[in-house]
Design an enzyme around this catalytic site. Structure first.
Site: not given
Ligand code: DOR
Ligand code: ZN
Length: 345
Positions: A250, A15, A98, A135, A13, A173, A246, A218
């Protein structure tokens, strides 16, 4: 110096994001993982086979020369997802879809409002052998953020697992003892991923002595009793629990903001942090199952043939990662020491 060699691990999992960011995120993951499940919450989201295959091509193009790495693609379920979308995705070797409850997290505003309207889609997924990745948090504004995972189990997950006993579900997660115990009590068709941050930290690490936005993700970090239960099940050797970082980048500005984004970018220290956690818990011998066997087994894929060696030799996570466009990301565990490192062949 201690050393451990395990079957090469996978990340079930994460991103990668898209476009320019792939030059950062894909090599950071491919340096230690052979495969990774690529989350579909792009803008716009990856909602059909064609988009998923195009995204796969962009990820593959960012894999460094000479390295073998396979992204595992996923579909993003919306209110409009059809049974035909699922059949086409399965034909295109897309293994999973998902479920984000609308508004639950980053880029989830296009996601599902009324989960029960997707039951025909879940039936097709079950018939096709496609995994449902969840989620698991309710999004109703009156529900306390620390209770949203437990509430999701009670309001949705119990019913979904009862109605679709053959559907393979990954409760992603997980952050609570409730979730761990629900998965433990469930059939062999339900499993869970656990992130490094939810094993290493609890909500004090988010809020005591000042708000620490780089520990905000999250589902949000919970109290230490939950953290301890997650650690127990992760190192238990139970094949229902496996690695999913996860990792979610950012920019520094987006995290250190009046309304900061959720996500920890852990790719730079992913397998190293799990090794540290398992070592600290006296369970290094359980790392290989969690990191390299159980996920592949649950997805019905072969385990990797290659190996990865980790050495106990401390190093410092950098304070900042600078992207080619000069934007900056603060990695998870920035400026802190990590006990283990990947041995370069
Ligand atoms: O903390 C998180 N960031 N939880 C998520 O479910 C998505 C992820 C994100 O895409 O930034
Ligand atoms: Zn995620």
């Amino acid at each position: 110096m201690k050393e451990i060699t395990i079957t090469a691990p996978d990340d079930w999992h994460l991103h990668f994001r898209d476009n320019d960011l792939l030059a950062e995120t894909v090599p950071a993951t491919a340096r230690c993982f052979k495969r990774a499940v690529a989350m579909p919450n792009l803008v716009p989201p990856v909602i059909n086979a064609e988009m998923a295959l195009a995204y796969r091509t962009r990820i593959k193009a960012a894999v460094p020369e000479g390295q073998s790495f396979e992204p595992i693609m996923t579909l993003y379920l919306t209110n409009e997802t059809s049974q035909q979308d699922i059949i086409e995705a399965k034909d295109a070797n897309i293994l999973a879809a998902k479920l984000y409850p609308a508004g639950a997290t980053t880029n989830s505003d296009k996601a599902v409002n009324a989960i029960s309207t997707l039951y025909p889609v879940f039936k097709t997924m079950s018939d096709q052998g496609m995994l449902l990745l969840i989620h698991g948090e309710v999004t109703e504004s009156h529900v306390d953020i620390f209770d949203r995972e437990k509430q999701f189990i009670d309001d949705y997950l119990i019913e979904i697992t009862q109605r679709f006993p053959d559907l393979k579900i990954v409760f992603e997660h997980i952050t609570t003892a409730d979730a761990a115990d629900f998965v433990l009590a469930g059939s062999e068709n339900i499993a869970a991923t656990i992130t490094p941050q939810h094993l290493l930290l609890n909500r004090n690490d988010l809020l005591v002595g000042g708000i620490r936005p780089h520990n905000y993700c999250l589902p949000v970090l919970k109290r230490d009793t939950h953290q301890k239960r997650l650690c127990e099940v992760a190192v238990s050797g139970n094949n229902k629990f496996f690695l999913g970082t996860d990792s979610a980048p950012h920019t520094r500005e987006a995290k250190e903001s009046n309304c900061g984004c959720a996500g920890c970018y852990s790719a730079w220290g992913a397998i190293e942090l799990y090794a540290q956690i398992f070592d600290d818990l006296g369970a290094l011998n359980k790392l290989e199952g969690f990191a390299s066997h159980f996920g592949a087994d649950f997805y019905g894929l072969d385990r990797n043939n290659e190996e990865l060696t980790l050495v106990k030799d401390a190093w410092l996570m950098p304070e900042l990662i600078e992207l080619s466009n000069k934007q900056k990301i603060v990695p998870f565990h920035a400026g802190q020491s990590l006990a283990w490192q990947v041995k370069v062949k």
